[in-house]
Enzyme design. Sequence first.
Site, PDB file in Angstrom:
ATOM      1  N   ASP A  27       0.830  -1.199   0.000  1.00 14.16           N
ATOM      2  CA  ASP A  27       0.000   0.000   0.000  1.00 14.16           C
ATOM      3  C   ASP A  27       0.869   1.255   0.000  1.00 14.16           C
ATOM      4  O   ASP A  27       1.948   1.277   0.594  1.00 14.16           O
ATOM      5  CB  ASP A  27      -0.897  -0.010   1.248  1.00 14.16           C
ATOM      6  CG  ASP A  27      -2.102   0.899   1.102  1.00 14.16           C
ATOM      7  OD1 ASP A  27      -2.330   1.420   0.001  1.00 14.16           O
ATOM      8  OD2 ASP A  27      -2.815   1.090   2.098  1.00 14.16           O
ATOM      9  N   GLY A  28       0.367   2.304  -0.662  1.00 10.18           N
ATOM     10  CA  GLY A  28       1.035   3.603  -0.606  1.00 10.18           C
ATOM     11  C   GLY A  28       1.697   4.063  -1.888  1.00 10.18           C
ATOM     12  O   GLY A  28       2.362   5.099  -1.912  1.00 10.18           O
ATOM     13  N   ARG A  87       0.271   7.564  -2.895  1.00  8.69           N
ATOM     14  CA  ARG A  87       0.732   8.634  -2.004  1.00  8.69           C
ATOM     15  C   ARG A  87       2.210   8.929  -2.218  1.00  8.69           C
ATOM     16  O   ARG A  87       2.653  10.072  -2.122  1.00  8.69           O
ATOM     17  CB  ARG A  87       0.465   8.241  -0.542  1.00  8.69           C
ATOM     18  CG  ARG A  87      -0.933   8.608  -0.078  1.00  8.69           C
ATOM     19  CD  ARG A  87      -1.274   7.939   1.230  1.00  8.69           C
ATOM     20  NE  ARG A  87      -1.663   6.555   1.014  1.00  8.69           N
ATOM     21  CZ  ARG A  87      -1.946   5.713   1.985  1.00  8.69           C
ATOM     22  NH1 ARG A  87      -1.866   6.112   3.237  1.00  8.69           N
ATOM     23  NH2 ARG A  87      -2.314   4.479   1.722  1.00  8.69           N
ATOM     24  N   ARG A 146      -0.092   9.104 -10.253  1.00 10.41           N
ATOM     25  CA  ARG A 146      -0.196   7.900  -9.423  1.00 10.41           C
ATOM     26  C   ARG A 146       0.460   6.678 -10.073  1.00 10.41           C
ATOM     27  O   ARG A 146       1.043   5.842  -9.383  1.00 10.41           O
ATOM     28  CB  ARG A 146      -1.672   7.599  -9.138  1.00 10.41           C
ATOM     29  CG  ARG A 146      -2.311   8.533  -8.134  1.00 10.41           C
ATOM     30  CD  ARG A 146      -3.794   8.226  -7.972  1.00 10.41           C
ATOM     31  NE  ARG A 146      -4.022   6.862  -7.550  1.00 10.41           N
ATOM     32  CZ  ARG A 146      -3.973   6.454  -6.274  1.00 10.41           C
ATOM     33  NH1 ARG A 146      -3.703   7.317  -5.310  1.00 10.41           N
ATOM     34  NH2 ARG A 146      -4.205   5.191  -5.957  1.00 10.41           N
ATOM     35  N   HIS A 191       3.010   3.314  -8.882  1.00  9.14           N
ATOM     36  CA  HIS A 191       2.814   1.885  -9.132  1.00  9.14           C
ATOM     37  C   HIS A 191       4.030   1.283  -9.833  1.00  9.14           C
ATOM     38  O   HIS A 191       4.426   0.157  -9.547  1.00  9.14           O
ATOM     39  CB  HIS A 191       1.565   1.663  -9.987  1.00  9.14           C
ATOM     40  CG  HIS A 191       0.294   2.034  -9.289  1.00  9.14           C
ATOM     41  ND1 HIS A 191      -0.021   1.577  -8.030  1.00  9.14           N
ATOM     42  CD2 HIS A 191      -0.743   2.836  -9.675  1.00  9.14           C
ATOM     43  CE1 HIS A 191      -1.200   2.065  -7.666  1.00  9.14           C
ATOM     44  NE2 HIS A 191      -1.655   2.829  -8.648  1.00  9.14           N
ATOM     45  N   GLU A 216     -11.896  -5.080  -5.477  1.00  9.92           N
ATOM     46  CA  GLU A 216     -12.441  -3.727  -5.316  1.00  9.92           C
ATOM     47  C   GLU A 216     -11.661  -2.679  -6.127  1.00  9.92           C
ATOM     48  O   GLU A 216     -12.153  -1.572  -6.358  1.00  9.92           O
ATOM     49  CB  GLU A 216     -12.425  -3.311  -3.838  1.00  9.92           C
ATOM     50  CG  GLU A 216     -13.433  -4.045  -2.961  1.00  9.92           C
ATOM     51  CD  GLU A 216     -12.990  -5.464  -2.609  1.00  9.92           C
ATOM     52  OE1 GLU A 216     -11.767  -5.716  -2.595  1.00  9.92           O
ATOM     53  OE2 GLU A 216     -13.861  -6.316  -2.352  1.00  9.92           O
ATOM     54  N   TRP A 263     -11.128  -2.456  -9.160  1.00 11.88           N
ATOM     55  CA  TRP A 263     -11.727  -2.110 -10.451  1.00 11.88           C
ATOM     56  C   TRP A 263     -12.466  -0.773 -10.383  1.00 11.88           C
ATOM     57  O   TRP A 263     -12.755  -0.164 -11.416  1.00 11.88           O
ATOM     58  CB  TRP A 263     -12.711  -3.199 -10.896  1.00 11.88           C
ATOM     59  CG  TRP A 263     -12.080  -4.524 -11.158  1.00 11.88           C
ATOM     60  CD1 TRP A 263     -12.147  -5.640 -10.377  1.00 11.88           C
ATOM     61  CD2 TRP A 263     -11.264  -4.894 -12.287  1.00 11.88           C
ATOM     62  NE1 TRP A 263     -11.437  -6.670 -10.936  1.00 11.88           N
ATOM     63  CE2 TRP A 263     -10.889  -6.245 -12.116  1.00 11.88           C
ATOM     64  CE3 TRP A 263     -10.828  -4.216 -13.435  1.00 11.88           C
ATOM     65  CZ2 TRP A 263     -10.090  -6.931 -13.038  1.00 11.88           C
ATOM     66  CZ3 TRP A 263     -10.039  -4.888 -14.353  1.00 11.88           C
ATOM     67  CH2 TRP A 263      -9.671  -6.226 -14.151  1.00 11.88           C
ATOM     68  N   ARG A 301     -11.285   1.946  -9.359  1.00  5.80           N
ATOM     69  CA  ARG A 301     -10.350   3.054  -9.581  1.00  5.80           C
ATOM     70  C   ARG A 301     -10.492   3.601 -11.007  1.00  5.80           C
ATOM     71  O   ARG A 301     -11.098   2.956 -11.867  1.00  5.80           O
ATOM     72  CB  ARG A 301      -8.914   2.578  -9.330  1.00  5.80           C
ATOM     73  CG  ARG A 301      -8.661   2.195  -7.882  1.00  5.80           C
ATOM     74  CD  ARG A 301      -7.210   1.906  -7.628  1.00  5.80           C
ATOM     75  NE  ARG A 301      -6.968   1.602  -6.218  1.00  5.80           N
ATOM     76  CZ  ARG A 301      -5.762   1.471  -5.684  1.00  5.80           C
ATOM     77  NH1 ARG A 301      -4.683   1.615  -6.433  1.00  5.80           N
ATOM     78  NH2 ARG A 301      -5.621   1.202  -4.401  1.00  5.80           N
ATOM     79  N   LEU A 310      11.628 -20.366  -3.546  1.00  7.26           N
ATOM     80  CA  LEU A 310      10.597 -19.440  -3.082  1.00  7.26           C
ATOM     81  C   LEU A 310       9.380 -19.457  -4.002  1.00  7.26           C
ATOM     82  O   LEU A 310       9.516 -19.375  -5.223  1.00  7.26           O
ATOM     83  CB  LEU A 310      11.162 -18.021  -3.016  1.00  7.26           C
ATOM     84  CG  LEU A 310      10.158 -16.885  -2.777  1.00  7.26           C
ATOM     85  CD1 LEU A 310       9.652 -16.921  -1.341  1.00  7.26           C
ATOM     86  CD2 LEU A 310      10.783 -15.529  -3.095  1.00  7.26           C
ATOM     87  N   ARG A 327       1.723  -4.878   6.282  1.00  8.87           N
ATOM     88  CA  ARG A 327       0.993  -3.871   5.519  1.00  8.87           C
ATOM     89  C   ARG A 327       1.727  -2.544   5.622  1.00  8.87           C
ATOM     90  O   ARG A 327       2.064  -2.091   6.712  1.00  8.87           O
ATOM     91  CB  ARG A 327      -0.448  -3.697   5.997  1.00  8.87           C
ATOM     92  CG  ARG A 327      -1.162  -2.611   5.182  1.00  8.87           C
ATOM     93  CD  ARG A 327      -2.653  -2.658   5.234  1.00  8.87           C
ATOM     94  NE  ARG A 327      -3.204  -1.727   4.246  1.00  8.87           N
ATOM     95  CZ  ARG A 327      -4.425  -1.749   3.776  1.00  8.87           C
ATOM     96  NH1 ARG A 327      -5.270  -2.674   4.183  1.00  8.87           N
ATOM     97  NH2 ARG A 327      -4.847  -0.873   2.896  1.00  8.87           N
TER      98      ARG A 327
END
Length: 263
Positions: free
Chosen positions: A38-39, A42, A51, A55, A85, A87, A89, A149, A206
């Site tokens: 998250d973030g 921002r 934005r 990403h 959720e 979608w 955006r 991994l 988080r």
Amino acid sequence: MLNKLKQWKRQQNNENVDERFQELLKHPIPGHIAIIMDGNGRWAQKRALPRVAGHHEGMKCVRRITKLANELGIEALTLYAFSTENWKRPKMEVEFLMKLPEEFLGTFLPELIEENVQVKMMGAKEAIPPHTLKAVNKAIEATKENDGLILNFALNYGSRAEILDSIKHVLKDVQNGILDEKQLNEEVFSNYLMTKELKDPDLLIRTSGEIRLSNFMLWQLAYTEFWFTDCLWPDFGKEQLIEAIEAYQGRSRRFGGLQSEES
């Protein structure tokens, strides 16, 4: 003189971080780490960038943390890449997000293969654009023989939908005589979830200061240790990962029982 002092401090800090990283290996390492990344937005806004730039920077962080997790011998790393959720955006942002797996896996797939990383994905595939799904499936196929991994992307994933879908499958199997309802318990039900091939996460991280699960692995996180940080995902690095695992190693995991007198 001032520049030399700053350089010396950076070197000392790096050495300290490296020492702490090695110290982690002397204690139990979480087998499965799940991260709510998250973030990104921002991070970009703080720098007066769009934005999507956040990403893209967050994608670089995925590579960084994957490499570190592999070095620590972590068995599985589940990353919440896109929720059901998300979608909602703006269309341009969603389209960009759906191109990121293609770019990430297209760029770093040879590296993942070389480092014995196995790519997996959980989520509803139906709504994912064909070009995104093609890139993910290619990576899954190319790394399926790897036994290091597990890099598990939660893409178009929502835990409530996962649980409801699992219940429907359970009911169908009961109706068809495949499953006796008397046999249904937590272990059996877990085998109907998207994570049936993975152990439940030992540690959830988080970023960005938010303190909620956001419909992420609600069943699987029942006894997981949580660690929250104000650090924005693109800034998350070696030191933050160390802090999270140090916190994990300092806790007593009782799974509802009592701590033994010896521990």
